[in-house]
Design an enzyme around this catalytic site. Structure first.
Site, PDB file in Angstrom:
ATOM      1  N   HIS A 171       0.853  -1.194   0.000  1.00 14.93           N
ATOM      2  CA  HIS A 171       0.000   0.000   0.000  1.00 14.93           C
ATOM      3  C   HIS A 171       0.886   1.239   0.000  1.00 14.93           C
ATOM      4  CE1 HIS A 171      -3.794   2.181   1.754  1.00 14.93           C
ATOM      5  NE2 HIS A 171      -3.218   2.848   0.786  1.00 14.93           N
ATOM      6  N   GLU A 228       0.868   7.937  -3.710  1.00 16.45           N
ATOM      7  CA  GLU A 228       1.721   7.542  -2.596  1.00 16.45           C
ATOM      8  C   GLU A 228       2.970   8.420  -2.514  1.00 16.45           C
ATOM      9  OE1 GLU A 228       1.083   5.291  -0.108  1.00 16.45           O
ATOM     10  OE2 GLU A 228      -0.906   5.401  -1.023  1.00 16.45           O
ATOM     11  N   HIS A 279       2.995  10.785   0.718  1.00 12.70           N
ATOM     12  CA  HIS A 279       3.902  10.233   1.726  1.00 12.70           C
ATOM     13  C   HIS A 279       5.377  10.360   1.353  1.00 12.70           C
ATOM     14  CE1 HIS A 279       0.452   8.516   3.818  1.00 12.70           C
ATOM     15  NE2 HIS A 279       0.045   8.000   2.673  1.00 12.70           N
TER      16      HIS A 279
END
Length: 226
Positions: free
Chosen positions: A61, A115, A119
């Site tokens: 993930h 992502e 992040h």
């Protein structure tokens, strides 16, 4: 310097401190992997990537910077946009180990872009975009979670397994306690959905989690087929 000048200076100092912390300072990473059978076995359903149905294995993930108080930085550098040319040499590994299951079917670039921008940009003080994805792939291989579980007789066969047994198997396998997240299928069965492993700030070594993610699983949970 007048009162107004001091106020402006304090504001700028606060802004500088906030930006520095949000962009550079974090305490550890969560490596988060998800079980595709649990992702798909919900009311929201799933779509396989254009490369075909993924392997029956945990998929990445993300790799998420976190603070020890449970909060986390996000979207730290709007100027650092995802550049797919930076991961051309990683694409086969990305498609295999970091597949998208969102609808409509797609290659996965939107998932990886999200992502990185949410992040990955918060870890730029220790690694660039290429290293962010490369290190995450290495961590997933290093953990080898499906093999750890099947070696302990925990198989993705729609059976129900003890939460403590799953946790112990993973801790014995990698040396550190994982965080587990469950979801519910349409029949309201609690399923093993995501596993959180903690990683040091270099993005290379597993560590004991300073804080485990919120959310609890029941004492028995299903390991769904895929």
């Amino acid at each position: 310097m007048g009162v107004k000048g001091w106020a402006i200076l304090k504001f700028l100092m606060f802004q500088s401190l906030f930006v520095s912390q949000s962009q550079e300072d974090f305490d550890f990473f969560y490596l988060v992997v998800q079980w595709p059978g649990a992702y798909c076995d919900t009311k929201r359903s799933c779509c396989y990537p254009t490369s075909g149905k993924p392997d029956a294995d945990f998929g990445i993930h993300g790799l998420w910077p976190n603070y020890k108080d449970g909060s986390y930085p996000s979207n730290c550098d709007p100027d650092s946009q995802f550049d797919r040319s930076q991961i051309e040499d990683l694409l086969s590994g990305m498609k295999k180990n970091w597949p998208t299951l969102s609808c409509p079917s797609n290659e996965g670039f939107n998932f990886w872009e999200h992502e990185w921008e949410k992040h990955g940009t918060c870890s730029e003080s220790v690694m660039d975009q290429h290293d962010y994805f490369k290190n995450t792939l290495k961590l997933k291989d290093k953990a080898n979670l499906l093999q750890i579980l099947t070696n302990s007789g925990i198989n993705p066969d729609d059976g129900f397994y003890d939460l403590n047994k799953i946790t112990k198997a993973i801790k014995d396998g990698i040396g550190f306690t994982p965080g587990l997240q469950c979801n519910k299928d349409p029949e309201r069965n609690s399923q093993l959905y995501q596993i959180y492993l903690c990683v040091d700030t270099s993005g290379s070594e597993f560590i004991e989690c300073p804080v485990l993610p919120r959310g609890r699983c029941p004492s028995k949970l299903q390991f769904a087929k895929f």
